[in-house]
Design a protein around this motif. Structure first.
Motif, short mmCIF file in Angstrom:
data_model
loop_
_atom_site.label_atom_id
_atom_site.label_comp_id
_atom_site.label_asym_id
_atom_site.label_seq_id
_atom_site.Cartn_x
_atom_site.Cartn_y
_atom_site.Cartn_z
N UNK A 97 0.85 -1.19 0.00
CA UNK A 97 0.00 0.00 0.00
C UNK A 97 0.88 1.23 0.00
N UNK A 98 0.52 2.19 -0.84
CA UNK A 98 1.30 3.42 -0.96
C UNK A 98 1.01 4.34 0.22
N UNK A 99 2.07 4.97 0.71
CA UNK A 99 1.95 5.90 1.84
C UNK A 99 2.79 7.14 1.55
N UNK A 100 2.32 8.25 2.07
CA UNK A 100 3.06 9.50 1.91
C UNK A 100 4.31 9.49 2.79
N UNK A 101 5.39 10.04 2.27
CA UNK A 101 6.60 10.18 3.09
C UNK A 101 6.33 11.13 4.26
N UNK A 331 0.67 -0.80 -10.95
CA UNK A 331 -0.65 -0.49 -10.43
C UNK A 331 -1.68 -1.45 -11.00
N UNK A 332 -2.92 -1.34 -10.54
CA UNK A 332 -3.94 -2.31 -10.92
C UNK A 332 -4.26 -2.26 -12.41
N UNK A 333 -4.06 -1.11 -13.06
CA UNK A 333 -4.36 -1.01 -14.49
C UNK A 333 -3.11 -1.16 -15.35
N UNK A 369 1.38 10.07 -10.39
CA UNK A 369 0.48 8.94 -10.68
C UNK A 369 0.24 8.11 -9.42
N UNK A 370 1.27 7.95 -8.63
CA UNK A 370 1.16 7.16 -7.40
C UNK A 370 0.51 8.03 -6.31
N UNK A 371 -0.58 7.53 -5.76
CA UNK A 371 -1.36 8.30 -4.79
C UNK A 371 -1.38 7.54 -3.47
N UNK A 372 -1.13 8.20 -2.35
CA UNK A 372 -1.19 7.52 -1.05
C UNK A 372 -2.52 6.81 -0.85
N UNK A 373 -2.44 5.57 -0.33
CA UNK A 373 -3.63 4.77 -0.11
C UNK A 373 -3.89 3.74 -1.18
N UNK A 374 -3.25 3.87 -2.35
CA UNK A 374 -3.43 2.89 -3.42
C UNK A 374 -2.79 1.56 -3.05
#
Length: 507
Positions: A97-101, A331-333, A369-374
Motif C-alpha cells: 500500500x502506498x503511503x506519503x513520506x 498499479x492495478x491497471x 500517478x502514485x497516490x497515497x492509499x493505493x
C-alpha cells in the motif's frame, strides 16, 4: 439385416399396442434363403411376444459379429519441445500500500477567529505557502504591550546603572574623606604627645576619622545595592524580551503556512469560525500529504524473511537492511512494472498478531500517478541471477503431493518427477528433474502413459516477458531517493567532536 429385423420389431410393437388381446401371426424370413416355413406366434400377452423378438434380434446380431477381427488402437500424436533455458532472477511478489513520506495535520497554534483562507482544495502546495490567517489584532496588541514593557525594563536598567555610577562616586568621596581624617588623626596624636593640643582636639579628629570610615562603608553598600538593582533590571529586561518574542511568535502563528510540500486536503473549517490552538485538541484545519517521493509498505512472513537471511549469509543476495535493492511496482491497471524504486526500511521485529515483518520501499513520483492509499503490486529480488530451466504449467501433472512431467525418449513416453519453483516470464521454474535438453510433452498430456509408444511433432514453448530484468545490482548512493535525515544540531556536533578529541588523547 439388423435394420430389417428392428423394423419388424417396431411394426409388431405398434400392432400390439393397437390390439393387445388379438392373436398375432408373424411370418418372416430371418435368413437370406427362400423358405416357405412359417413362424406363427399366438398368444394373449404382447410383452411375451416382444421378449421373443428381442431374443431373436440379439441372436442375429451375435451371429453377424462373430466373424469380425479386433482393431488395434492408433498410435497417439504428442507435441514435444525442449524446455527453455535462460538467465533469470526470481522476483518475489508482494502486495503493498502506498503511503506519503510526510503526512501533516495542519492545526492552529493560537486561538482566534479564522479570517482568510488562501488555497484551493486539493491543489499541490509548497513548503512555506500561506494557507490560513487568524485574526491578528489581539496578538498585535499583546506584542505592543510586551514591547512597552521591554522599553520600561531597559529604562530601569539604565537608571540602575546610573545609580551604580553615583555609588561609585560616593565611594571615592568617602575614600578621600577617610584619608584626610586619617592624616589629621595622625598629626593630632603627634601634637598631643608633645602636649601641643588638648585632648578634646584629639577626640574630635578621631571622631571625624570614624565618621569617614562609616561613610566609606556606606558608599560600598551603595555600590552593592546598585549592582543588585542592575542585576534585577537585567532580569526584568530579559523577561520582557521573552514576552516580546512570545508575542511575536503568537502573532506569526496567526499566519498558518504549509510545513511541507505536497497535496493539500479540503478545508475542515471555513472563514469566520472560532478555532482553538496551542493544545492537544487544537482545531484540525486541513492535512497535507507529500507526493514525491512516495513510500510503499508491505509485509513478509517468517519463511520469506528467513529465505532472505539465508541468502545474505550465503553471499548470493545482500540484505535489504544494508543495501538498496531494486524494487519494481505496478498499479492495478498496469500489466507490467514500470515504476523503479529501491528498498528503504526493514522493521526490527515481527508483528505478534500477524507473524509478519513490515518492510518499506520508496519510489519517485514526478508525474503524481502514485497516490497515497493505493494498492500496488511490487516485485523484489528473491534470488541472485542464474540460468534456469523453464516449462509451461500445462506440461506438469500432479500425483497426490508430487509433480511430474512426461518426456519422450526414442519414441516412448517416460515419466520424470520434478521439483518446481516460481513462475518467471509466464513459465514455471524447474529446480530439479530436468536439465533442459529433454523432449518434453507439452500437448496431449492426458493421453500419455509411461512406456507408451507415441508419434511426435515439434512444438514451441512461448516465453512471455514480464518486463523484469534478468540481472540486478543494488542501487549506488547517487541514485538513492530516500529522504535524508536532518543534520545534527551544532551543540551535538561539538559534543561529538569533544568526545572524539578525548578519545584520541587517551590513546
Amino acid at each position: 439385416m439388423l435394420c430389417q429385423l428392428l423394423a419388424s420389431l417396431l411394426s409388431c410393437w405398434a400392432g400390439l399396442c393397437g390390439s393387445p388381446r388379438s392373436k398375432l401371426s408373424l411370418r418372416r424370413s430371418f435368413f437370406n434363403h427362400e423358405d416357405t416355413s412359417t413362424l406363427k406366434i399366438q398368444t394373449q400377452c404382447p410383452s411375451i411376444q416382444l421378449v421373443g423378438l428381442l431374443a431373436l434380434c440379439a441372436g442375429a446380431l451375435g451371429c453377424n459379429q462373430g466373424g469380425a477381427e479386433p482393431q488395434q488402437a492408433p498410435v497417439p500424436n504428442m507435441t514435444i519441445a525442449q524446455p527453455v533455458r535462460k538467465q533469470i532472477v526470481e522476483w518475489d511478489a508482494y502486495t503493498g500500500r502506498l503511503e506519503a513520506v510526510d503526512f501533516v495535520e495542519v492545526r492552529a497554534r493560537v486561538s482566534g477567529y479564522l479570517e482568510t483562507i488562501h488555497f484551493d482544495e486539493g491543489q499541490v502546495v509548497n513548503e512555506g505557502d500561506l494557507l490560513f490567517v487568524i485574526d491578528p489584532r489581539p496578538y498585535q496588541a499583546e506584542l505592543n504591550r510586551a514591547s512597552a514593557a521591554l522599553r520600561q525594563a531597559e529604562s530601569g536598567l539604565q537608571q540602575s546603572r546610573a545609580q551604580l555610577t553615583v555609588a561609585k562616586a560616593l565611594k571615592l568621596q568617602a575614600d578621600a574623606r577617610l584619608q584626610l581624617a586619617n592624616a589629621r588623626v595622625k598629626r593630632t596624636r603627634q601634637l598631643k604627645s608633645q602636649n601641643a593640643i588638648t585632648q578634646a582636639d584629639l577626640d574630635q579628629d578621631e571622631s571625624a576619622n570614624l565618621e569617614a570610615e562609616a561613610d566609606l562603608e556606606g558608599a560600598k553598600a551603595g555600590i552593592t545595592s546598585a549592582e543588585a538593582a542592575i542585576t534585577t533590571e537585567m532580569a526584568t529586561v530579559e523577561s520582557a524580551k521573552a514576552e516580546v518574542e512570545t508575542a511575536e511568535l503568537n502573532l506569526e502563528y496567526t499566519r498558518i503556512r504549509a510545513p511541507v510540500s505536497g497535496r493539500i486536503s479540503r478545508e475542515n473549517v471555513t472563514e469566520g469560525n472560532l478555532v482553538s490552538g496551542g493544545t492537544a485538541t487544537s482545531t484540525l484545519l486541513t492535512t497535507i500529504a507529500s507526493v514525491d517521493p512516495i513510500y510503499c509498505t508491505f509485509d513478509a512472513n517468517e519463511q520469506e524473511v528467513l529465505k532472505y537471511v539465508r541468502l545474505d549469509q550465503a553471499g548470493t543476495r545482500t540484505s535489504s537492511r544494508e543495501a538498496k535493492n531494486p524494487v519494481y511496482l505496478g498499479l492495478v491497471d498496469e500489466t507490467a512494472f514500470p515504476h523503479l524504486g529501491h528498498m528503504d526500511f526493514v522493521d526490527n521485529r515481527f508483528d505478534t498478531n500477524s507473524a509478519t515483518m513490515r518492510a518499506r520501499c520508496v519510489f519517485p513520483n514526478d508525474d503524481f500517478v502514485l497516490v497515497p492509499g493505493m494498492f500496488a503490486r511490487i516485485r523484489i529480488p528473491g534470488s541472485a541471477s542464474y540460468e534456469a530451466v523453464l516449462i509451461p504449467d500445462s506440461a506438469i501433472g500432479t500425483d497426490q503431493a508430487s509433480q511430474y512431467v512426461y518426456i519422450v525418449v526414442d519414441g516412448v513416453i517416460e515419466r520424470r518427477g520434478v521439483k518446481l519453483g516460481p513462475i518467471v516470464d509466464g513459465l514455471r521454474v524447474v529446480r530439479e528433474g530436468l536439465s533442459g535438453g529433454e523432449s518434453l510433452v507439452i500437448e496431449g498430456l492426458l493421453q500419455a502413459r509411461p512406456e507408451m509408444a507415441v508419434k511426435t511433432k515439434a512444438g514451441e514453448i512461448e516465453v512471455i516477458e514480464d518486463g523484469l530484468p534478468d540481472q540486478y545490482a543494488p542501487l549506488p548512493p547517487d541514485e538513492w531517493i530516500s529522504p535524508s535525515p536532518d543534520p545534527l544540531p551544532a551543540s551535538e556536533v561539538s559534543r561529538l567532536n569533544q568526545q572524539a578529541d578525548q578519545g584520541g588523547n587517551s590513546q
